[in-house]
Motif scaffolding. Structure first.
Motif, short mmCIF file in Angstrom:
data_model
loop_
_atom_site.label_atom_id
_atom_site.label_comp_id
_atom_site.label_asym_id
_atom_site.label_seq_id
_atom_site.Cartn_x
_atom_site.Cartn_y
_atom_site.Cartn_z
N ARG A 170 0.86 -1.19 0.00
CA ARG A 170 0.00 0.00 0.00
C ARG A 170 0.89 1.24 0.00
NH1 ARG A 170 -2.72 -1.07 5.61
NH2 ARG A 170 -0.48 -1.37 5.97
N VAL A 171 0.70 2.09 -0.99
CA VAL A 171 1.53 3.29 -1.10
C VAL A 171 0.65 4.53 -1.18
CG1 VAL A 171 3.32 4.49 -2.41
CG2 VAL A 171 3.30 2.00 -2.35
N ILE A 172 1.02 5.54 -0.42
CA ILE A 172 0.40 6.85 -0.57
C ILE A 172 1.44 7.77 -1.20
CG2 ILE A 172 -0.41 8.90 0.67
CD1 ILE A 172 -1.72 7.04 2.69
N VAL A 173 1.08 8.38 -2.32
CA VAL A 173 1.94 9.35 -2.98
C VAL A 173 1.35 10.73 -2.73
CG1 VAL A 173 2.94 10.12 -5.16
CG2 VAL A 173 2.55 7.66 -4.77
N VAL A 174 2.17 11.63 -2.21
CA VAL A 174 1.71 12.98 -1.91
C VAL A 174 2.28 13.94 -2.94
CG1 VAL A 174 1.55 14.79 -0.17
CG2 VAL A 174 1.67 12.38 0.54
N GLY A 175 1.40 14.64 -3.65
CA GLY A 175 1.84 15.58 -4.67
C GLY A 175 0.96 15.49 -5.89
N GLY A 176 1.04 16.49 -6.75
CA GLY A 176 0.21 16.48 -7.95
C GLY A 176 0.97 16.84 -9.21
N GLY A 177 2.31 16.99 -9.10
CA GLY A 177 3.12 17.31 -10.27
C GLY A 177 3.49 16.07 -11.05
N TYR A 178 4.35 16.25 -12.06
CA TYR A 178 4.63 15.12 -12.95
C TYR A 178 5.35 13.99 -12.25
CZ TYR A 178 9.53 16.54 -13.68
OH TYR A 178 10.85 16.84 -13.51
N ILE A 179 6.21 14.28 -11.27
CA ILE A 179 6.91 13.22 -10.55
C ILE A 179 5.92 12.40 -9.74
CG2 ILE A 179 8.64 12.71 -8.79
CD1 ILE A 179 10.15 15.20 -9.68
N ALA A 234 -0.09 14.96 9.37
CA ALA A 234 0.82 14.17 10.22
C ALA A 234 0.96 12.76 9.66
CB ALA A 234 0.30 14.12 11.65
N ILE A 235 2.12 12.15 9.97
CA ILE A 235 2.38 10.76 9.64
C ILE A 235 2.87 10.08 10.91
CG2 ILE A 235 3.67 9.17 8.15
CD1 ILE A 235 4.21 11.53 6.28
N ALA A 236 2.38 8.87 11.18
CA ALA A 236 2.81 8.15 12.39
C ALA A 236 2.93 6.67 12.07
CB ALA A 236 1.81 8.38 13.53
N ARG A 237 3.76 5.97 12.83
CA ARG A 237 3.89 4.53 12.68
C ARG A 237 2.99 3.85 13.71
NH1 ARG A 237 7.42 1.74 9.95
NH2 ARG A 237 8.93 3.45 9.81
N ASP A 238 2.27 2.83 13.26
CA ASP A 238 1.44 2.07 14.18
C ASP A 238 1.52 0.59 13.83
OD1 ASP A 238 -0.18 1.69 11.94
OD2 ASP A 238 -1.64 3.23 12.53
N ALA A 239 0.68 -0.20 14.44
CA ALA A 239 0.74 -1.64 14.25
C ALA A 239 0.41 -2.06 12.83
CB ALA A 239 -0.21 -2.33 15.23
N ASP A 240 -0.29 -1.18 12.09
CA ASP A 240 -0.69 -1.50 10.72
C ASP A 240 0.16 -0.80 9.67
OD1 ASP A 240 -2.25 -2.72 8.76
OD2 ASP A 240 -3.66 -1.03 8.67
N GLY A 241 1.34 -0.35 10.07
CA GLY A 241 2.23 0.32 9.13
C GLY A 241 2.34 1.79 9.42
N LEU A 242 1.94 2.61 8.46
CA LEU A 242 1.98 4.06 8.62
C LEU A 242 0.56 4.62 8.54
CD1 LEU A 242 5.01 4.98 6.29
CD2 LEU A 242 5.02 4.72 8.78
N SER A 243 0.23 5.51 9.45
CA SER A 243 -1.06 6.19 9.39
C SER A 243 -0.84 7.63 8.96
CB SER A 243 -1.77 6.13 10.74
OG SER A 243 -1.03 6.82 11.73
N VAL A 244 -1.63 8.07 8.01
CA VAL A 244 -1.50 9.41 7.45
C VAL A 244 -2.77 10.18 7.79
CG1 VAL A 244 -1.24 10.77 5.34
CG2 VAL A 244 -0.02 8.59 5.58
N THR A 245 -2.61 11.26 8.54
CA THR A 245 -3.75 12.06 8.95
C THR A 245 -3.90 13.24 8.00
OG1 THR A 245 -3.38 11.48 11.26
CG2 THR A 245 -4.79 13.39 10.83
N LEU A 246 -5.14 13.46 7.54
CA LEU A 246 -5.43 14.55 6.62
C LEU A 246 -6.05 15.73 7.36
CD1 LEU A 246 -6.92 12.56 3.60
CD2 LEU A 246 -4.53 13.02 4.17
N GLY A 247 -6.11 16.84 6.68
CA GLY A 247 -6.61 18.07 7.28
C GLY A 247 -8.05 17.97 7.74
N ASP A 248 -8.84 17.10 7.11
CA ASP A 248 -10.24 16.95 7.49
C ASP A 248 -10.43 15.91 8.59
OD1 ASP A 248 -9.79 14.60 6.15
OD2 ASP A 248 -11.34 14.90 4.63
N GLY A 249 -9.30 15.37 9.10
CA GLY A 249 -9.37 14.40 10.18
C GLY A 249 -9.34 12.96 9.72
N ALA A 250 -9.49 12.72 8.44
CA ALA A 250 -9.45 11.35 7.92
C ALA A 250 -8.07 10.75 8.11
CB ALA A 250 -9.84 11.34 6.45
N ILE A 251 -8.03 9.44 8.34
CA ILE A 251 -6.76 8.73 8.53
C ILE A 251 -6.67 7.61 7.51
CG2 ILE A 251 -5.35 7.35 10.10
CD1 ILE A 251 -6.58 8.86 12.43
N LEU A 252 -5.57 7.59 6.75
CA LEU A 252 -5.33 6.56 5.75
C LEU A 252 -4.15 5.70 6.19
CD1 LEU A 252 -5.56 8.74 2.50
CD2 LEU A 252 -7.40 7.56 3.69
#
Length: 455
Positions: A170-179, A234-252
């Motif tokens: 599972r990968v989260i890519v942050v950004g919207g440019g060509y890279i 924010a990004i944090a490590r937990d038992a399920d890998g990495l948790s990514v918190t978004l501005g609206d409170g959602a966690i991926l």
């Protein structure tokens, strides 16, 4: 007359620095290049070249799926990340040797060390030795930008992605440019569950709006989950890998978070302030059209100037510098017409003005569009379509821009860049014989404008 150790000292052995060094040496200059990492720079070692190799690898899954429509029976296929990673490393090591060999044969001295500017004509090496040069060229490129936020140290960038021990599930890519979109596309193609987070309204800001919208749809259909208006807090490590918190409170949740939110010039710690070299607010070296800084003996080319962060631009700037300074014939890099490609799947090619730019600059613009299902996709049973747009100044008939989304777009746009650089008109396109059956023939068979804009 002052006596110097070298006629030219280049800091950075990437694409721009290597080209400038080789051409300058060919004119008889005494040249040295200092490189603290690997010869070849970002493009060869951890940029364009390894990325394109991974892009090729990512497309095989689609090829296997399409094969049945052409009568082929393909057995069970599996992907081995380690084998690809090792093959990639073998190739870039070969290229690094080729770059070094070309410098050697050109008579350029390679110094595998960090170098810092200590004055208009002097450079200090890591061992403390100070050398002098009549001219100094800064070609240190740029590095990935990482924002300040909790847990950012858990993220990786395009520097690290190529050498991961395993392909993350599972990968989260942050950004919207060509890279960002290229890596999201290839990771999804290799089998990773990929989410692309972009804080803006639509990916690929600055590109033609039709290309942006249609690529977003195509990537979604190929498995990339695109979330716009998404800001990571924010990004944090937990038992399920990495948790990514978004501005609206959602966690991926993810196994890897890849940041691709821009690149910043590599000028920190170079000593440019000592020599009085002017930098802009981003830290980029300020230069004139001839790549010369405010200090007459110091020049800069490539990403470190932040003019256009593309390898061919750096190469052209480096060559133009050498021609002008040591070849004694004025040569300037023309940044007004830069063909470029985005190697997603499907890929994108663009040259010239976007539709918005054309409408802002010209009073009468004709827009020619075509969208079709390529021949190979019909038998493959794939719905993906190719899109092309040609923008024309109705007053002069000059072609202002060409935009392509589809297989082979990168190859097509390189060739289209030639006539546009020469100032081709729509009549020139029309009188060019088509090659049938090809997708590219559509560019010379467009007859009726889809839209006519008059102000």
């Amino acid at each position: 007359m002052a006596s110097y150790d070298y006629d030219l000292f280049v800091i950075g052995a990437g694409s721009g620095g290597v080209r400038a060094a080789r051409i300058s040496a060919g004119y008889g200059a005494r040249v040295a290049v200092a490189e603290e990492f690997r010869v070849g720079g970002t493009c060869v070692i951890r940029g364009c070249v390894p990325k394109k190799l991974l892009v090729y690898a990512s497309r095989f899954a689609g090829e296997f799926a399409d094969a049945a429509g052409f009568g082929w029976t393909v057995g069970e296929s599996t992907f081995n990340w380690s084998a690809l990673r090792d093959a990639k490393e073998k190739e870039i090591t070969r290229l690094e040797g080729a770059y070094g060999g070309n410098l050697d044969r050109s008579g350029v001295e390679i110094l595998r060390t960090r170098a810092e500017v200590t004055g208009p004509n002097s450079v200090r090496l890591s061992d403390g030795r100070v050398v002098t040069a009549e001219r100094i060229l800064i070609a240190t490129g740029a590095r990935p930008f990482l924002p300040v936020l909790p847990g950012i140290e858990l993220a990786i960038t395009s520097n690290e992605i190529f050498d991961l021990p395993d392909l993350p599930e599972r990968v989260i890519v942050v950004g919207g440019g060509y890279i960002a979109v290229e890596f999201a596309s290839l990771l999804a193609g290799l089998g990773a569950r990929t989410t692309l987070l972009y804080r803006g309204e639509q990916i690929l800001r600055g590109f033609d709006s039709d290309l942006r919208d249609k690529l977003a749809v195509a990537l979604s259909r190929r498995g990339v989950e695109i979330c716009t208006h998404a800001d990571v807090t924010a990004i944090a490590r937990d038992a399920d890998g990495l948790s990514v918190t978004l501005g609206d409170g959602a966690i991926l949740q993810a196994d890897a978070v890849l940041y691709a939110t821009g690149r910043i010039p590599n000028t920190a710690g170079l000593g440019l302030d000592t020599a009085g070299v002017a930098l802009d607010a981003t830290g980029a070296v300020k230069v004139n059209a001839a790549s010369q800084t405010n200090v007459p003996s110091i020049y800069a080319v490539g990403d470190v100037t932040n003019r256009a962060q593309l390898t061919p631009v750096a190469i052209r700037e480096g060559h133009a510098f050498a021609d002008t300074v040591f070849g004694k014939r004025d040569s300037l890099a023309d940044h007004s017409m830069i063909p470029t490609a985005v190697f997603t799947t499907p890929e994108l090619g663009t040259v010239g003005l976007t539709e918005a730019e054309a409408l802002a600059a010209f009073k009468a613009v004709d827009v020619y569009k075509t969208e079709f299902r390529p021949m190979r996709n019909i038998l493959a049973g794939r719905d993906e379509r190719t899109f092309m747009k040609v923008l024309v100044d109705a007053a002069s008939d000059r072609v202002l821009g060409v935009h392509i989304l589809g297989e082979g777009a990168g190859e097509m746009i390189q060739l289209v860049g030639i006539p546009l650089t020469m100032g081709a008109t729509k009549r020139d396109f029309d009188r060019t014989m088509a090659v049938h059956p090809t997708a590219a023939e559509e560019l010379v068979t467009l007859r009726t404008p889809s839209e006519r804009h008059r102000s």
